[in-house]
Design an enzyme around this catalytic site. Structure first.
Site, PDB file in Angstrom:
ATOM      1  N   GLY A 253       0.842  -1.185  -0.145  1.00 22.60           N
ATOM      2  CA  GLY A 253      -0.088   0.049   0.067  1.00 22.60           C
ATOM      3  C   GLY A 253       0.932   1.080  -0.247  1.00 22.60           C
ATOM      4  N   ALA A 254       1.747   1.317   0.922  1.00 11.77           N
ATOM      5  CA  ALA A 254       2.815   2.300   0.934  1.00 11.77           C
ATOM      6  C   ALA A 254       3.635   2.203   1.888  1.00 11.77           C
ATOM      7  CB  ALA A 254       1.644   3.804   1.652  1.00 11.77           C
ATOM      8  N   MET A 255       4.586   3.329   1.894  1.00 11.92           N
ATOM      9  CA  MET A 255       5.595   3.129   2.689  1.00 11.92           C
ATOM     10  C   MET A 255       6.404   4.439   3.368  1.00 11.92           C
ATOM     11  SD  MET A 255       8.426   1.303   3.540  1.00 11.92           S
ATOM     12  CE  MET A 255       9.442   1.724   4.783  1.00 11.92           C
ATOM     13  N   GLU A 290       1.186   5.848   7.624  1.00  6.07           N
ATOM     14  CA  GLU A 290       2.337   6.283   7.202  1.00  6.07           C
ATOM     15  C   GLU A 290       3.003   7.511   7.965  1.00  6.07           C
ATOM     16  OE1 GLU A 290       3.606   3.652   5.748  1.00  6.07           O
ATOM     17  OE2 GLU A 290       1.710   2.885   4.955  1.00  6.07           O
ATOM     18  N   GLU A 312       4.744  -1.874  13.709  1.00  5.66           N
ATOM     19  CA  GLU A 312       3.501  -2.111  12.937  1.00  5.66           C
ATOM     20  C   GLU A 312       2.234  -2.213  13.725  1.00  5.66           C
ATOM     21  OE1 GLU A 312       3.444  -1.421   9.986  1.00  5.66           O
ATOM     22  OE2 GLU A 312       5.554  -1.416   9.196  1.00  5.66           O
TER      23      GLU A 312
HETATM   24  N1  HT7 Z   1       6.408  -0.453   6.492  1.00  2.00           N
HETATM   25  C1  HT7 Z   1       5.902  -0.824   5.190  1.00  2.00           C
HETATM   26  C2  HT7 Z   1       5.652  -2.342   4.956  1.00  2.00           C
HETATM   27  C3  HT7 Z   1       6.589  -2.865   3.788  1.00  2.00           C
HETATM   28  C4  HT7 Z   1       6.370  -2.382   2.318  1.00  2.00           C
HETATM   29  C5  HT7 Z   1       5.595  -1.379   1.751  1.00  2.00           C
HETATM   30  C6  HT7 Z   1       5.498  -1.286   0.276  1.00  2.00           C
HETATM   31  C7  HT7 Z   1       6.431  -2.196  -0.218  1.00  2.00           C
HETATM   32  C8  HT7 Z   1       6.961  -3.303   0.249  1.00  2.00           C
HETATM   33  C9  HT7 Z   1       6.925  -3.412   1.701  1.00  2.00           C
HETATM   34  N2  HT7 Z   1       7.476  -4.155   2.443  1.00  2.00           N
HETATM   35  C10 HT7 Z   1       7.239  -3.855   3.681  1.00  2.00           C
HETATM   36  C11 HT7 Z   1       4.344  -0.289   4.922  1.00  2.00           C
HETATM   37  C12 HT7 Z   1       3.832  -0.167   6.497  1.00  2.00           C
HETATM   38  O1  HT7 Z   1       3.423  -1.003   6.930  1.00  2.00           O
HETATM   39  O2  HT7 Z   1       3.277   0.936   6.704  1.00  2.00           O
HETATM   40 ZN    ZN Z   2       3.225   0.100   8.842  1.00  4.36          ZN
END
Ligand code: HT7
Ligand code: ZN
Length: 852
Positions: A253-255, A290, A312
């Site tokens: 979804g997002a990073m 995020e 998380e």
């Molecule tokens: N902390 C991130 C977790 C994540 C991720 C996001 C996008 C692409 C690959 C990824 N591998 C792990 C996302 C979050 O929990 O906010």
């Molecule tokens: Zn997260």
């Protein structure tokens, strides 16, 4: 054994104080130069080799303190012998070449629509340069980006830019997984935010040209998140800029990269015409999630990947609180529990069960699971219930004070709660270390007396075995209980009982009449509650429970009982259920969103789980038929009121995605779905034509598809939206999700043969293949054809994008629920995948665990 074990953890032998990176971008030959300012880690005695992670890097140059060094990388990195290192600080310089355009795994530096972007969590930075790619190595990063793209972004604050270059400095030490770089032809939707202490922050959402008008909701969501985190947790933003970039090709979804969040465009871009209400709410929640990571994840990070739930679980808990505050707690809690049961309970009760804090893994990407995220959040909710709101606030303040700038563990987290509240959490900690969903059985006793009767509630917990954990201890389970008298008045308000033993009794004295208990209010613990109560009592709770969650839960349990009896014994639709639910739907004193949720029948997968849990072998076709009959009966019951209800729920005026109007649309569209079962589709066709937003348009389309109609509406939808990837994902998805079981495989084959179906884009792949496995009756068609089809596609995708292939393989995790024939077919597909030459570690681990 390729597994990594928590017990083997050791601090890294060296510290990195400062990183200087220079990128010279080119699609097939990007050069990355790194200067690492390092020194021996005082926490590790003696002299140690320096081991740097690195994968798929062509080493061009290597220098130590300005002198060339001779070392040959292996497949996973580079070792510099201790003998070659000085005893004190040193500077290590590397230059490598990588090929972002050839990177289809979407991990490391890759390209999406001509734009460069990165994804480093969990272990992607090692595909960019040689580095100790582990979260407990925290360093300051300074980055120079050179390339012909108009926009060049990285973490932290901008330090200068000119034609073809930009420099960024991030003052906050961070692990490599939070590194990010984006370069491309991007446009900004900008705004500003002033923090509580007066810091001016420039906010930008960066998008492809033409998407600028889809950013307003995302921008509002950022500002709401910033304000909420200041007000509720006392956490301010800590840089001069906060950038978000929308990327089309993204694995999740997002990073939360520091100061430069990267989003799947599906999770940030929204207009009323292109996104549904549920998507608006989801976007708001993900942006908050995020953003909240800036403190819970970035300022305080994880010592190692076994501690993933530290950031998380807490951040999910925080985003759930935020959405509850903004959109209403009752409805939010019901939605969260629906999702928890559908994904986490399913995981916890199958071959992929693992503790919230696992103690080993083969591929960490396979542990970004509902257990780590959602059960991790449930544990925090339980902690808060046990220590109270004040205790929680003191503990969180202590957590931020004590661990700011550190890479922490679950032990650190629990210690903070112990120190702040004086509670011993050693037994509670089992929630983190033991997998599986506890089951709580309820027994009641009533003894009337002259001075009031005594009601005794006995709770017995059971902690079923899971892979590698055959036995477990009793958990601390907070069970929120309220008691109602036969008139429906609350005689004992919500009280939290703490179940700590295998069996425990709780007495309530001085009651005039035998009460009706409302147990596990607000879903106070992630357990399966076993309470044998009559249909009449459930109907009573559906009508009277003062706890909105349990009121909904009573209806839900009733629906499942009725549906189970229809499937297993061919019983007719229960009158009790029909009239109880209809009364609730008509009740104008209730929130429309709540009424819409109450109308939603249990999913077919949920019913299969419920039947399996009760010792039956679920028959997917029978469940599908019975669920259809149940909807027909509800439609007939409410028939006279449906048009009026829809009218009453109209939302005139300009579109608003806030919870109020969205709830009204949800109820109106739930009514439309029922109406469509009665009127041959007349109302839905009219609604489709009249719709001015995606929620109404898609609901009308789905209503038609559900009754085997909607061909011309599908064509119109395609005509209107063929150039829009995000909207067309919905078009792909609904056809698969609502295909008749016999037609599912043909539908998927027809769609995957189109030129606009591509494996390169995870959203498009998931739109089709995710829907394939979510179409329960079709996926579990007795022929096994859908199993074969999914396995074929997973094998194909694995060669390009192992991470997404592995995630999607969980479609098979429930295989042991079904009859021998289906089990055999799924087992054959899993074995076929396992035997594929060159299979990724990701997918190999998943199928291996599923096969057991
Ligand atoms: N902390 C991130 C977790 C994540 C991720 C996001 C996008 C692409 C690959 C990824 N591998 C792990 C996302 C979050 O929990 O906010
Ligand atoms: Zn997260």
């Amino acid at each position: 054994d390729t597994a990594v074990y928590l017990r083997d953890y050791q601090p890294f032998a060296h510290c990195v104080d400062q990183v200087e990176l220079t990128f010279r971008l080119a699609p097939n030959s990007t050069r990355v130069s790194a200067r690492l300012h390092m020194r021996p880690n005082p926490a590790r005695e003696g002299r140690h080799d320096l081991r740097l992670d690195g994968e798929g890097l062509r080493l061009i140059a290597l220098m130590l303190d300005g002198r060339p060094l001779d070392a040959t990388p292996d497949d996973n990195g580079l070792t510099i012998p201790a003998a070659d290192l000085p005893g004190g600080p040193f500077v290590l310089e590397t230059e490598v070449e990588i090929a972002p355009e050839a990177n289809t795994a979407l991990e490391g530096l890759y390209m999406s629509n001509g734009m460069y972007c990165t994804q480093c969590e969990a272990e992607g930075f090692r595909k960019i340069t040689f580095y100790p790619d582990r979260p407990d190595v925290m360093a300051r990063f300074r980055v120079r980006v050179e390339g012909d793209a108009p926009v060049l972004l990285s973490n932290g604050n901008p330090m200068g830019a000119g034609p073809g270059w930009a420099e960024w400095d991030d003052p906050w030490p961070k692990p490599a997984y939070l590194f990010a770089l984006v370069a491309g032809d991007l446009r900004a939707h900008g705004d500003t935010y002033t923090t509580a202490s007066g810091r001016q922050v420039a906010l930008n959402i960066w998008v492809r040209p033409g998407d600028e008008h889809r950013c307003q909701w995302g921008m509002d969501s950022i500002k709401r998140s910033m304000e909420w985190d200041e007000r509720v947790y006392g956490r301010e933003y800590d840089l001069d800029v906060f950038n978000i970039v929308a990327v089309d090709d993204f694995n999740m979804g997002a990073m939360e990269n520091k100061g430069l969040n990267i989003f799947n465009s599906k999770c940030v871009l929204a207009t009323p015409e292109t996104m549904t209400d549920d998507e608006f709410a989801r976007i708001e929640g993900i942006i908050a999630h995020e953003y909240f990571h800036n403190w819970t994840g970035n300022r305080i990070t994880c010592r190692d990947w076994f501690q993933l739930c530290l950031k998380e679980g807490l951040t999910v808990y925080r985003d759930q609180q935020f959405s509850g505050d903004l959109r209403g707690h009752a409805v939010k809690r019901i939605e969260d529990v629906l999702a928890l049961r559908a994904r986490q309970f399913r995981e916890d009760q199958g071959p992929l069960a693992h503790p919230v804090r696992p103690d080993s893994f083969v591929e960490i990407n396979n542990f970004y699971t509902a257990t780590v995220y959602e059960k991790g959040a449930e544990i925090i909710g339980m902690l808060k219930l046990l220590v109270g709101d004040d205790g929680y606030q003191r503990a969180l303040d202590l957590y931020f004070n004590r661990h700011d700038g550190q890479a922490a563990t679950i032990e650190d987290w629990l210690k903070v709660f112990e120190d702040a509240t004086g509670r011993d959490l050693s037994q509670f900690s089992r929630w983190y270390f033991e997998a599986g969903t506890p089951r709580v059985k309820v027994y009641e006793a009533w003894s009337p007396g002259a001075e009031g009767g005594v009601y005794t509630l006995t709770l017995a917990q059971e902690n079923p075995p899971t892979p590698d954990q055959p036995t477990k201890g009793a958990k601390v389970i907070p069970v929120a209980v309220g008691l109602l008298n036969p008139n429906g008045d609350e005689v004992v308000p919500t009280t939290v009982l703490e179940l700590t033993k295998p069996v425990e009794s709780f007495r309530f004295e001085g009651l005039a009449t035998r009460p009706v208990p409302s147990i596990l209010r607000g879903f106070s613990a992630p357990v399966v509650l076993e309470h044998d109560i009559s249909t009449e009592t459930r109907a009573f709770l559906l009508a009277h429970d003062t706890d909105p969650f349990n009121r909904w839960e009573a209806g839900r349990a009733l629906s499942k009982e009725v549906l189970a009896a229809m499937v297993a014994q061919g019983a007719p639709v229960s009158r009790h259920w029909l009239s109880g639910l209809a009364r609730l739907v008509r009740d104008e004193s209730l929130d429309p969103a709540f009424r819409a949720l109450a109308m939603r029948l249990p999913s077919e997968d949920d019913m299969a789980a419920t039947l399996a849990d009760a010792g039956h072998v679920p028959d997917p076709a029978a469940i599908h038929d019975a669920r259809g009959r149940m909807s027909d009966a509800l439609a007939a019951e409410l028939a006279p009121e449906l048009p009026g209800l829809r009218e009453a729920m109209a939302t005139p005026g300009p579109f608003s995605a806030e919870a109020g109007p969205a709830g009204r649309r949800a109820l109106a569209n739930a009514c439309l779905a029922l109406q469509t079962r009665l009127d041959g589709g007349t109302a839905a066709r009219a609604a489709f034509d009249a719709a001015t937003n995606m929620t109404d348009r898609l609901s009308a389309l789905v209503s038609l598809l559900t009754v085997g109609q909607g061909r011309s509406q599908l064509a119109a939808f395609e005509h209107d939206w063929q150039g829009d990837r995000l909207v067309m994902d919905k078009w792909f998805s609904v056809q698969v999700l609502h295909a008749l079981p016999d037609a599912l495989v043909d539908t998927v084959n027809r769609l995957t043969a189109r030129p606009d179906f591509t494996m390169g884009n995870p959203n498009r792949f998931r739109a089709v293949m995710g829907a394939l496995s979510a179409n329960h009756a079709g996926f579990h068609h007795a022929s096994g054809a859908a199993y074969r089809l999914l396995a074929d596609w997973l094998i194909r995708l694995d060669a390009k994008n192992p991470q997404t292939a592995a995630r999607m393989s969980t479609a098979f995790e429930t295989w042991r629920r079904y009859d021998a024939g289906r089990q055999e077919r799924i087992r054959a597909e899993l074995s076929r995948i396992a035997q594929t030459p060159g299979l990724s570690r990701d997918l190999a681990e998943m199928v291996g665990r599923m096969l057991g």
